[in-house]
Motif scaffolding. Sequence first.
Motif, mmCIF file in Angstrom:
data_model
loop_
_atom_site.group_PDB
_atom_site.id
_atom_site.type_symbol
_atom_site.label_atom_id
_atom_site.label_comp_id
_atom_site.label_asym_id
_atom_site.label_seq_id
_atom_site.Cartn_x
_atom_site.Cartn_y
_atom_site.Cartn_z
ATOM 1 N N ARG A 229 -6.252 12.419 -12.464
ATOM 2 C CA ARG A 229 -7.516 13.089 -12.207
ATOM 3 C C ARG A 229 -8.316 12.355 -11.129
ATOM 4 O O ARG A 229 -8.860 12.976 -10.207
ATOM 5 C CB ARG A 229 -8.328 13.155 -13.506
ATOM 6 N N ASN A 230 -8.365 11.041 -11.226
ATOM 7 C CA ASN A 230 -9.110 10.234 -10.233
ATOM 8 C C ASN A 230 -8.482 10.349 -8.842
ATOM 9 O O ASN A 230 -9.180 10.453 -7.833
ATOM 10 C CB ASN A 230 -9.154 8.776 -10.675
ATOM 11 N N ILE A 231 -7.150 10.317 -8.796
ATOM 12 C CA ILE A 231 -6.461 10.417 -7.501
ATOM 13 C C ILE A 231 -6.718 11.775 -6.871
ATOM 14 O O ILE A 231 -6.920 11.899 -5.656
ATOM 15 C CB ILE A 231 -4.950 10.162 -7.686
ATOM 16 N N VAL B 51 2.398 14.780 -10.552
ATOM 17 C CA VAL B 51 3.432 13.940 -11.160
ATOM 18 C C VAL B 51 2.844 13.140 -12.310
ATOM 19 O O VAL B 51 3.443 13.033 -13.398
ATOM 20 C CB VAL B 51 4.055 13.003 -10.092
ATOM 21 N N LEU B 52 1.654 12.564 -12.106
ATOM 22 C CA LEU B 52 1.008 11.783 -13.171
ATOM 23 C C LEU B 52 0.631 12.674 -14.351
ATOM 24 O O LEU B 52 0.714 12.248 -15.519
ATOM 25 C CB LEU B 52 -0.233 11.076 -12.615
ATOM 26 N N THR C 194 0.830 -1.213 0.000
ATOM 27 C CA THR C 194 0.000 0.000 0.000
ATOM 28 C C THR C 194 0.859 1.256 0.000
ATOM 29 O O THR C 194 0.621 2.189 -0.775
ATOM 30 C CB THR C 194 -0.914 0.004 1.244
ATOM 31 N N ILE C 195 1.881 1.277 0.846
ATOM 32 C CA ILE C 195 2.731 2.467 0.931
ATOM 33 C C ILE C 195 3.528 2.658 -0.347
ATOM 34 O O ILE C 195 3.698 3.781 -0.839
ATOM 35 C CB ILE C 195 3.669 2.358 2.151
ATOM 36 N N LEU D 201 4.382 5.982 -5.114
ATOM 37 C CA LEU D 201 4.625 6.099 -6.560
ATOM 38 C C LEU D 201 3.530 6.891 -7.273
ATOM 39 O O LEU D 201 3.813 7.737 -8.117
ATOM 40 C CB LEU D 201 4.723 4.701 -7.180
ATOM 41 N N PHE D 202 2.284 6.610 -6.943
ATOM 42 C CA PHE D 202 1.163 7.182 -7.689
ATOM 43 C C PHE D 202 0.254 8.045 -6.816
ATOM 44 O O PHE D 202 -0.929 8.155 -7.064
ATOM 45 C CB PHE D 202 0.327 6.060 -8.323
#
Length: 677
Positions: free
Chosen positions: A304-306, A270-271, A258-259, A264-265
């Motif tokens: 966008r979702n995050i 960043v994405l 999980t971490i 990363l995301f």
Amino acid sequence: MKKADVGVALYLLAAVIFFIVPIPSALLDVMLAINISIALIIMFNALFAQEVLDMSFFPTLLLFTTIFRISLNVSSTRLILTTGNPGNVVETFGSFVGGGDMIIGAIVFIVLILIQFIVINKGSERVAEVTARFTLDAMPGKQMAIDADLNTGAITEKEARARREKIQAESSFFGNMDGATKYVKGDATAGLIITLINLVGGTAMGVTRQGLDFASAIQEYGLLTIGDGLCSQIPSLLISLATGILITKASKEADFGTILIKQLFGMPKVLYIVGGTMCFLGLTTPFKWYLFMGLGLAFIVAGRNISKNISIEQIEEETDMEETEAEEIRKPENVVSLLQVDPIELEFGYGIIPLADVNQGGDLLDRVVMIRRQIALELGTVVPIIRLRDNIQLNPNQYIIKIKGIQVTEGEILFDHYMAMNPGYVEEEITGIPTFEPSFHLPAIWITEGQRERAESLGYTVVDPPSIIATHLTEVIRSHIDELLTRQDVQNLVNNLKESNSVLVDELVPKLLGLGEIQKVLQNLLREGISIRDLLTIFETLADHAATTRDTDVLTEYVRQGLKRAISSKYFAPNEVTSVITLDPKTEQDIMASIKQTEQGAYLTLDPERTKAIIASVETEVAKLENLGKNAIIVTSPIVRMYFKKLTSDYFRDLIVVSYNEIESNVELQSVGMVTG
């Protein structure tokens, strides 16, 4: 024996047997499959372990699996050289994984060896070495932090013991891992050497024993050798990977997957940047546009979702916080927690916080630890946990000391200043802010850092603010240590003595005296500053006299006489004449005549005028000794001592009263006054 013990024993025994006894190819297939399964289990356990100590036996596991894997290597080598049929697993690895080609299989095998040697083993070995070094270097600091938390009451004795054990386990684990990584490196080296031996030996067997030409022999035995090498190196690679994962975990307690994904995301911007870059490359370069555009759009959508999820989580957290606060307001107050009273509290204003904050260089916590050690050595009793807390209601530089929740004294310091006190013989004065030393109420002066060296050269006693607070706290504890001694503390002292003197303790408690009566005797001793560290002598004296009386005051006098060596060394210097005050025999007789005995104990019924006259005489005689710079010591007959001490205790806090039976025969006394009344 337990089933687990039997299983581990059989696992190691099988490894030893495989070195000696040839095994059929069918059994070798089973063992190789088990070996691959164990390697996968170890790797995923290392991946998902929340704490490194969840796999505290990992270094031992490395040794076990290495021995087992090498024993299978020996068995497969024996089958390759003797029968040319090492089983389905080895043949499948050689033909399927190696592509059925000697050269491809050799290249795959060499690549695996290089990855394991240069990348994983080398990195894991270095990380294990550095981690072990830093873990061992950090041990003293961690121990001091535990002692500080224990001293301030942030943790209990049980929690402190668990933390210390965890620190020891971590240092042992990382130290073992530093050496255990050599097993993995040695295993890879042994696998490479065994593979070369299999290739040379198998080719020689094919040419000499089976009549094959060199090309056919090296092709047939080469594929089997490569298969055998892959069977060994892939599990070895998995365990090397598990080693690297375990010792490179940054967090000791973490949900690894999980971490890792969140780190990363977890940042939308960043994405967005990565997605935009991929789309740009797909449009402006000869790359397949649909591949790069598809990945770019996927990253942008994910970002966008995050971003939406983060906004929702923030709203939910704010809502939960508001609901929690509202619930706390609505919930009836939990008064049970308010009933607890701390034995000793040191409260201070915000200006003194830097002295107690370790991160700002403050050492007040360490001084508190030393106070508890000093009192334990000096008086033989354990000081309860001293609670330190800041109080914004106090003046910035003010502090107060509480005993059982009630303030008993206070003081005030000047931060970044020093207190200079004239010991009495310094004539030259220094400029500063006049004040009084809080412990003994002596006149003093606050001076700056620049004046400190000059004041010390002139002969002034110069102390810093932490020392002032620590000294004040020590004196308060000394003067109240008797009421801080609880029955539980006495029980702990009894238990400690019972470990080495069980016969004495069994004779005394509870047959002759109860725990409460022993507590009163010990409190009587502590009240007058007599150490109870020699508990053996105290208990033996009580056992000798408890059969004739259970009056705790009388028993205290017997114990004091049993401790005459300690009392003499405390108040009288050897080979020196000590000036003392004696008690008029007539006054002693009057005191004895006014004693009334009751079932609850004895008390004085002395006439108030006579009491006033005695106190006035004591004051006069004590002043004579104090003017000479000497301690005020009054010597009386044994039977009068405790009553005279009670009579004067309300008027003279530090007056020393001893009986003739409490003084060693080699002590020289000189009477410089007599108390009359």
